[in-house]
Design an enzyme around this catalytic site. Structure first.
Site, PDB file in Angstrom:
ATOM      1  N   GLY A  33      26.573 -11.872  17.943  1.00 25.03           N
ATOM      2  CA  GLY A  33      26.374 -13.297  17.715  1.00 25.03           C
ATOM      3  C   GLY A  33      25.042 -13.821  18.216  1.00 25.03           C
ATOM      4  O   GLY A  33      24.000 -13.158  18.103  1.00 25.03           O
ATOM      5  N   ASP A  35      24.060 -14.265  21.224  1.00 23.14           N
ATOM      6  CA  ASP A  35      23.607 -13.449  22.358  1.00 23.14           C
ATOM      7  C   ASP A  35      22.729 -12.294  21.854  1.00 23.14           C
ATOM      8  O   ASP A  35      21.609 -12.065  22.353  1.00 23.14           O
ATOM      9  CB  ASP A  35      24.854 -12.924  23.081  1.00 23.14           C
ATOM     10  CG  ASP A  35      24.581 -12.327  24.443  1.00 23.14           C
ATOM     11  OD1 ASP A  35      23.438 -12.423  24.911  1.00 23.14           O
ATOM     12  OD2 ASP A  35      25.525 -11.766  25.044  1.00 23.14           O
ATOM     13  N   THR A 119      32.511 -20.719  19.969  1.00 23.99           N
ATOM     14  CA  THR A 119      33.116 -20.961  18.645  1.00 23.99           C
ATOM     15  C   THR A 119      32.994 -19.782  17.688  1.00 23.99           C
ATOM     16  O   THR A 119      33.428 -19.872  16.538  1.00 23.99           O
ATOM     17  CB  THR A 119      32.505 -22.202  17.964  1.00 23.99           C
ATOM     18  OG1 THR A 119      31.130 -21.925  17.680  1.00 23.99           O
ATOM     19  CG2 THR A 119      32.627 -23.434  18.837  1.00 23.99           C
TER      20      THR A 119
HETATM   21  N1  AR6 Z   1      21.590 -19.400  16.226  1.00 28.10           N
HETATM   22  C1  AR6 Z   1      22.482 -20.402  16.416  1.00 28.10           C
HETATM   23  N2  AR6 Z   1      23.819 -20.239  16.423  1.00 28.10           N
HETATM   24  C2  AR6 Z   1      24.287 -18.985  16.207  1.00 28.10           C
HETATM   25  C3  AR6 Z   1      23.423 -17.870  15.994  1.00 28.10           C
HETATM   26  C4  AR6 Z   1      22.027 -18.129  16.023  1.00 28.10           C
HETATM   27  N3  AR6 Z   1      21.138 -17.143  15.844  1.00 28.10           N
HETATM   28  N4  AR6 Z   1      24.190 -16.772  15.805  1.00 28.10           N
HETATM   29  C5  AR6 Z   1      25.479 -17.169  15.881  1.00 28.10           C
HETATM   30  N5  AR6 Z   1      25.533 -18.503  16.110  1.00 28.10           N
HETATM   31  P1  AR6 Z   1      29.073 -16.334  19.322  1.00 28.10           P
HETATM   32  P2  AR6 Z   1      30.907 -16.976  21.544  1.00 28.10           P
HETATM   33  C6  AR6 Z   1      26.720 -19.359  16.296  1.00 28.10           C
HETATM   34  O1  AR6 Z   1      30.050 -15.373  18.771  1.00 28.10           O
HETATM   35  O2  AR6 Z   1      31.950 -17.432  20.614  1.00 28.10           O
HETATM   36  C7  AR6 Z   1      28.800 -12.305  22.017  1.00 28.10           C
HETATM   37  O3  AR6 Z   1      29.014 -10.982  21.638  1.00 28.10           O
HETATM   38  C8  AR6 Z   1      28.031 -18.883  15.739  1.00 28.10           C
HETATM   39  O4  AR6 Z   1      28.147 -19.200  14.364  1.00 28.10           O
HETATM   40  O5  AR6 Z   1      27.644 -15.958  19.353  1.00 28.10           O
HETATM   41  O6  AR6 Z   1      30.608 -17.823  22.760  1.00 28.10           O
HETATM   42  C9  AR6 Z   1      28.645 -12.469  23.529  1.00 28.10           C
HETATM   43  O7  AR6 Z   1      28.031 -11.354  24.125  1.00 28.10           O
HETATM   44  C10 AR6 Z   1      29.020 -19.676  16.580  1.00 28.10           C
HETATM   45  O8  AR6 Z   1      29.239 -20.975  16.055  1.00 28.10           O
HETATM   46  O9  AR6 Z   1      29.471 -16.730  20.867  1.00 28.10           O
HETATM   47  C11 AR6 Z   1      30.055 -12.644  23.970  1.00 28.10           C
HETATM   48  O10 AR6 Z   1      30.708 -11.408  24.156  1.00 28.10           O
HETATM   49  C12 AR6 Z   1      28.310 -19.821  17.928  1.00 28.10           C
HETATM   50  O11 AR6 Z   1      26.941 -19.451  17.684  1.00 28.10           O
HETATM   51  C13 AR6 Z   1      30.702 -13.400  22.850  1.00 28.10           C
HETATM   52  O12 AR6 Z   1      29.952 -13.069  21.685  1.00 28.10           O
HETATM   53  C14 AR6 Z   1      28.863 -18.967  19.034  1.00 28.10           C
HETATM   54  O13 AR6 Z   1      29.272 -17.699  18.532  1.00 28.10           O
HETATM   55  C15 AR6 Z   1      30.622 -14.893  23.044  1.00 28.10           C
HETATM   56  O14 AR6 Z   1      31.324 -15.537  22.033  1.00 28.10           O
END
Ligand code: AR6
Length: 173
Positions: A33, A35, A119
């Site tokens: 994601g 991260d 999310t």
């Molecule tokens: N820019 C903006 N928003 C984004 C991007 C981006 N480049 N990529 C994804 N999103 P997530 P979490 C959105 O899964 O739920 C990781 O593996 C995405 O659509 O990134 O907090 C970490 O290492 C979503 O709405 O984070 C943890 O293990 C939002 O960012 C775990 O995922 C968050 O999605 C954290 O899960």
């Protein structure tokens, strides 16, 4: 308040702000994601600095440099995993915003961008998470004037529209 909270759609790693927030996990050693995108764009030095932080508890936040990003700083916070609709998860998510903003204030950061923490992989419902995010950001901005602009970065047009709608409604209240 209206001109201080701004909803944008796109990739948070491309933003030219003082700090971007990372939705990390407790290891702080990267993942998928947002991260994964932040670590890829910042480069290996980010991972090296993260290793020294020895992880982060859910709801807490830690800061590093931004390395190859336009943003000078990355604030890493760990959102809660959504399991059921318990208020405890709401509180942990609220803490992510509170602690990230407190850290930004101490660092003298004026512009900061948040992704929609929890999310994605962590499954927190988007509308519920957005309401919590906006409530915490509003509370902070009412009490502090150190931060000039807070960007809510949405990935995809439907997330953008929902966030914009919730923000407009919350600014009417
Ligand atoms: N820019 C903006 N928003 C984004 C991007 C981006 N480049 N990529 C994804 N999103 P997530 P979490 C959105 O899964 O739920 C990781 O593996 C995405 O659509 O990134 O907090 C970490 O290492 C979503 O709405 O984070 C943890 O293990 C939002 O960012 C775990 O995922 C968050 O999605 C954290 O899960």
């Amino acid at each position: 308040m209206k001109d201080k909270i701004i909803v944008v759609e796109g990739d948070i790693t491309k933003l030219d702000v003082d700090a971007i927030v990372n939705a990390a996990n407790r290891s702080l050693l990267g993942g998928g994601g947002v991260d994964g995108a932040i670590h890829r764009a910042a480069g290996r030095e980010l991972l090296e600095e993260c290793r020294k932080l020895k992880g982060c508890e859910t709801g807490e936040a830690k800061i590093t440099k931004g390395y190859n990003l336009k943003a000078k700083w990355v604030i890493h916070t760990v959102g809660p995993v959504w399991r059921d609709s318990s208020v405890q998860e709401d509180e942990f998510l609220a803490r992510c915003y509170r602690n990230s903003l407190a850290l930004a204030k101490v660092q003298g950061i004026k512009t900061i961008a948040f992704p929609a923490i929890s999310t994605g992989a962590y499954n927190f419902p988007m509308d519920r998470a957005t309401k919590i995010a906006i409530k915490e950001i509003k509370n902070f901005l009412l009490k502090n004037n150190s931060i000039e602009k807070v960007f809510l970065v949405c990935f995809g047009i439907s997330a953008y529209k929902m966030t914009q709608r919730i923000l407009e409604k919350s600014l009417e209240d």
